[in-house]
Design an enzyme around this catalytic site. Structure first.
Site, PDB file in Angstrom:
ATOM      1  N   GLY A  51     -51.211 -51.345  27.460  1.00  0.00           N
ATOM      2  CA  GLY A  51     -51.662 -50.367  27.998  1.00  0.00           C
ATOM      3  C   GLY A  51     -50.252 -49.918  28.412  1.00  0.00           C
ATOM      4  O   GLY A  51     -49.338 -51.004  29.073  1.00  0.00           O
ATOM      5  N   ARG A  63     -53.397 -50.291  20.777  1.00  0.00           N
ATOM      6  CA  ARG A  63     -54.466 -51.368  20.941  1.00  0.00           C
ATOM      7  C   ARG A  63     -54.884 -52.015  19.587  1.00  0.00           C
ATOM      8  O   ARG A  63     -55.776 -51.097  18.663  1.00  0.00           O
ATOM      9  CB  ARG A  63     -55.298 -52.133  21.926  1.00  0.00           C
ATOM     10  CG  ARG A  63     -55.393 -51.325  23.169  1.00  0.00           C
ATOM     11  CD  ARG A  63     -56.460 -52.119  23.593  1.00  0.00           C
ATOM     12  NE  ARG A  63     -55.271 -52.004  25.561  1.00  0.00           N
ATOM     13  CZ  ARG A  63     -55.470 -51.217  26.020  1.00  0.00           C
ATOM     14  NH1 ARG A  63     -55.849 -50.379  26.320  1.00  0.00           N
ATOM     15  NH2 ARG A  63     -54.909 -52.084  27.701  1.00  0.00           N
ATOM     16  N   ASP A 106     -50.210 -58.753  29.119  1.00  0.00           N
ATOM     17  CA  ASP A 106     -50.062 -60.404  28.888  1.00  0.00           C
ATOM     18  C   ASP A 106     -50.917 -60.578  26.939  1.00  0.00           C
ATOM     19  O   ASP A 106     -50.265 -61.222  26.320  1.00  0.00           O
ATOM     20  CB  ASP A 106     -51.703 -60.625  29.829  1.00  0.00           C
ATOM     21  CG  ASP A 106     -52.663 -60.278  29.650  1.00  0.00           C
ATOM     22  OD1 ASP A 106     -52.607 -59.009  29.311  1.00  0.00           O
ATOM     23  OD2 ASP A 106     -53.579 -61.119  29.779  1.00  0.00           O
ATOM     24  N   THR A 121     -46.452 -53.451  32.934  1.00  0.00           N
ATOM     25  CA  THR A 121     -48.185 -53.453  33.405  1.00  0.00           C
ATOM     26  C   THR A 121     -47.792 -53.187  34.934  1.00  0.00           C
ATOM     27  O   THR A 121     -47.702 -53.924  35.530  1.00  0.00           O
ATOM     28  CB  THR A 121     -48.434 -54.210  33.122  1.00  0.00           C
ATOM     29  OG1 THR A 121     -50.364 -54.463  33.747  1.00  0.00           O
ATOM     30  CG2 THR A 121     -48.454 -55.836  33.622  1.00  0.00           C
ATOM     31  N   ASP A 151     -50.547 -53.522  36.832  1.00  0.00           N
ATOM     32  CA  ASP A 151     -52.121 -54.160  37.348  1.00  0.00           C
ATOM     33  C   ASP A 151     -51.083 -55.243  37.909  1.00  0.00           C
ATOM     34  O   ASP A 151     -51.496 -56.294  38.675  1.00  0.00           O
ATOM     35  CB  ASP A 151     -52.560 -55.755  36.239  1.00  0.00           C
ATOM     36  CG  ASP A 151     -53.231 -54.106  35.764  1.00  0.00           C
ATOM     37  OD1 ASP A 151     -53.519 -53.472  36.068  1.00  0.00           O
ATOM     38  OD2 ASP A 151     -53.914 -54.803  34.167  1.00  0.00           O
ATOM     39  N   ASP A 191     -49.599 -58.814  36.996  1.00  0.00           N
ATOM     40  CA  ASP A 191     -51.221 -59.370  36.410  1.00  0.00           C
ATOM     41  C   ASP A 191     -50.242 -60.345  36.053  1.00  0.00           C
ATOM     42  O   ASP A 191     -50.989 -61.665  34.982  1.00  0.00           O
ATOM     43  CB  ASP A 191     -52.418 -59.522  36.076  1.00  0.00           C
ATOM     44  CG  ASP A 191     -52.255 -58.716  34.610  1.00  0.00           C
ATOM     45  OD1 ASP A 191     -51.839 -58.675  34.000  1.00  0.00           O
ATOM     46  OD2 ASP A 191     -53.180 -58.227  33.990  1.00  0.00           O
ATOM     47  N   ARG A 218     -56.970 -54.157  37.154  1.00  0.00           N
ATOM     48  CA  ARG A 218     -58.179 -55.339  35.982  1.00  0.00           C
ATOM     49  C   ARG A 218     -58.177 -55.959  37.369  1.00  0.00           C
ATOM     50  O   ARG A 218     -59.510 -55.905  38.046  1.00  0.00           O
ATOM     51  CB  ARG A 218     -57.519 -55.475  34.775  1.00  0.00           C
ATOM     52  CG  ARG A 218     -57.404 -55.162  33.705  1.00  0.00           C
ATOM     53  CD  ARG A 218     -56.865 -55.169  32.749  1.00  0.00           C
ATOM     54  NE  ARG A 218     -55.669 -55.687  32.757  1.00  0.00           N
ATOM     55  CZ  ARG A 218     -54.890 -56.236  31.525  1.00  0.00           C
ATOM     56  NH1 ARG A 218     -55.364 -56.542  30.441  1.00  0.00           N
ATOM     57  NH2 ARG A 218     -54.178 -57.042  31.323  1.00  0.00           N
TER      58      ARG A 218
HETATM   59  P1  ADP Z   1     -51.555 -55.812  27.420  1.00  0.00           P
HETATM   60  O1  ADP Z   1     -50.846 -56.091  26.654  1.00  0.00           O
HETATM   61  O2  ADP Z   1     -51.266 -54.448  28.576  1.00  0.00           O
HETATM   62  O3  ADP Z   1     -52.332 -56.533  28.249  1.00  0.00           O
HETATM   63  P2  ADP Z   1     -54.174 -55.602  25.439  1.00  0.00           P
HETATM   64  O4  ADP Z   1     -54.473 -56.821  26.248  1.00  0.00           O
HETATM   65  O5  ADP Z   1     -54.906 -54.362  25.294  1.00  0.00           O
HETATM   66  O6  ADP Z   1     -52.075 -55.092  26.248  1.00  0.00           O
HETATM   67  O7  ADP Z   1     -52.673 -56.353  24.183  1.00  0.00           O
HETATM   68  C1  ADP Z   1     -52.169 -55.760  23.304  1.00  0.00           C
HETATM   69  C2  ADP Z   1     -52.629 -56.182  22.025  1.00  0.00           C
HETATM   70  O8  ADP Z   1     -51.913 -57.363  22.393  1.00  0.00           O
HETATM   71  C3  ADP Z   1     -53.778 -56.459  21.022  1.00  0.00           C
HETATM   72  O9  ADP Z   1     -53.946 -55.290  20.800  1.00  0.00           O
HETATM   73  C4  ADP Z   1     -53.214 -56.863  20.522  1.00  0.00           C
HETATM   74  O10 ADP Z   1     -53.238 -56.246  19.157  1.00  0.00           O
HETATM   75  C5  ADP Z   1     -52.455 -58.106  21.333  1.00  0.00           C
HETATM   76  N1  ADP Z   1     -53.112 -59.020  21.357  1.00  0.00           N
HETATM   77  C6  ADP Z   1     -53.709 -59.874  22.583  1.00  0.00           C
HETATM   78  N2  ADP Z   1     -53.825 -60.446  22.481  1.00  0.00           N
HETATM   79  C7  ADP Z   1     -53.552 -61.453  20.695  1.00  0.00           C
HETATM   80  C8  ADP Z   1     -54.087 -62.423  20.614  1.00  0.00           C
HETATM   81  N3  ADP Z   1     -53.933 -63.233  20.852  1.00  0.00           N
HETATM   82  N4  ADP Z   1     -53.225 -62.734  19.471  1.00  0.00           N
HETATM   83  C9  ADP Z   1     -52.433 -61.896  18.460  1.00  0.00           C
HETATM   84  N5  ADP Z   1     -52.638 -60.501  19.241  1.00  0.00           N
HETATM   85  C10 ADP Z   1     -53.002 -60.583  20.159  1.00  0.00           C
END
Ligand code: ADP
Length: 319
Positions: A11, A72, A103, A125, A127, A129, A171
């Site tokens: 995000g 994503r 995260d 972020t 959030d 969080d 979230r």
């Molecule tokens: P944010 O970083 O804002 O929390 P997301 O949760 O959408 O956003 O995570 C961003 C991207 O990080 C995901 O689309 C994916 O490509 C990668 N990602 C998330 N979890 C994992 C994981 N367990 N292993 C590898 N890549 C991950």
């Protein structure tokens, strides 16, 4: 370390551009070659990697969003995706990666560092969080947006004598709702971390009206997940006329506040400096007034907690 690469992922949040600028200019200051990746992990897998210079990041500190774009990327969660990204990193002879995100982004770089790539995370972020940083980049700007929205809605609420419900992003975190609600001086704040009792809340609202209050604002964090049900309860059971406003994506945009620009500048620079010290798989964060780097293993294993003291303060002040 000779070459580093920077990306934004997940995000977006206001201040990401200021962080990119700090990474690029700090890297160049230390004599590194700096590359950018477009569209987060998707661009890394696809090799959308390009050199950046001092002017690539000119005139962006005040802009919301991210000039590198974000995405994503489900493929990065698979071994095949990680291997493809690794191949691109090797092709470009890159030694270190700075990932700006939340995260999910950090789970991604934790996996990636296990393959031998030196990585550093910069928390961005709205959030808020993430543990091990008091604030993430974008939170302060989003808080100002929430507060501004509350102020405006309060004008209408006072004129119409209705109860207004404002749903705030975050979230599973109630941080934005709690802090925005305190700053906006609202009557009720509902967050997912703390249970609530609707009949008790209704009583409080009724007392307020009986005292002659002309408005009532209820802030609900999206993580509570029951905004419309709560509105219906207040209308059907208590007889309040209610109006719901979902602030939504408004909260993610806008020019970053001074606080976010400063935080992003400090964190972006620190990320490069920690990589230069040979550290990896860490997140730089603001702890008190200091910037510190914490192992991603620690950051990702502990939840961020909401301060009970702040919640109690909100309860005491909201009458
Ligand atoms: P944010 O970083 O804002 O929390 P997301 O949760 O959408 O956003 O995570 C961003 C991207 O990080 C995901 O689309 C994916 O490509 C990668 N990602 C998330 N979890 C994992 C994981 N367990 N292993 C590898 N890549 C991950």
């Amino acid at each position: 370390m000779k070459k580093i690469v920077v990306l934004t992922s997940g995000g977006d949040s206001p201040g990401m551009n200021a962080a990119i600028r700090a990474v690029v200019r700090t890297g160049l200051f230390h004599g590194l070659e700096v590359f950018g990746v477009e569209r987060g992990y998707t661009g890394l897998i696809e090799g959308q990697i390009f050199p950046m210079n001092i002017s690539s990041v000119g005139g962006i500190i005040q802009r919301g969003g991210t000039i590198l774009k974000t995405s994503r990327c489900e493929k990065f969660k698979t071994k095949e995706g990680l291997d493809m990204a690794l191949q691109k990193i090797r092709e470009f002879n890159i030694d270190g990666l700075v990932a700006i995100g939340g995260d999910g982004t950090f789970r991604g770089i934790r996996e990636f560092s296990a393959l031998g790539v030196k990585t550093m995370g910069v928390p961005a972020t709205i959030d808020n969080d993430l543990s091990d940083t008091d604030m993430a980049i974008g939170v302060d700007t989003a808080l100002n947006t929430v507060m501004g929205a509350i102020d405006k809605i309060k004008d209408t609420a006072s004129s119409h004598e209705r109860a207004f419900i404002i749903e705030v992003m975050g979230r599973n975190s109630g941080y934005l709702a709690l802090m925005g609600g305190i700053a906006g001086g609202v009557e009720v704040i509902l967050i997912p971390e703390i249970s609530y009792n609707l009949p008790e809340i209704s009583l409080k609202l009724k007392e307020g009206y009986q005292r002659g209050k002309s408005h009532c604002i209820i802030v609900i964090a999206e993580g509570v997940g029951e905004t419309y049900e709560i509105s219906k309860f207040l209308e059907d059971k208590i007889g309040f006329e209610t109006r719901v406003t979902i602030l939504g994506y408004l909260q993610r945009g806008g020019s970053p506040s001074a606080f976010d620009r400063l935080l992003a500048s400090r964190l972006g620079a620190a990320a490069v400096e920690h990589l230069l010290k040979g550290e990896t798989s860490k997140m730089v964060g603001l702890m008190g007034n200091k910037i510190e780097a914490t192992d991603l293993e620690v950051v990702l294993s502990q939840p961020k907690t909401i301060s009970q003291d702040l919640y109690n303060l909100a309860l005491r002040l909201a009458k």
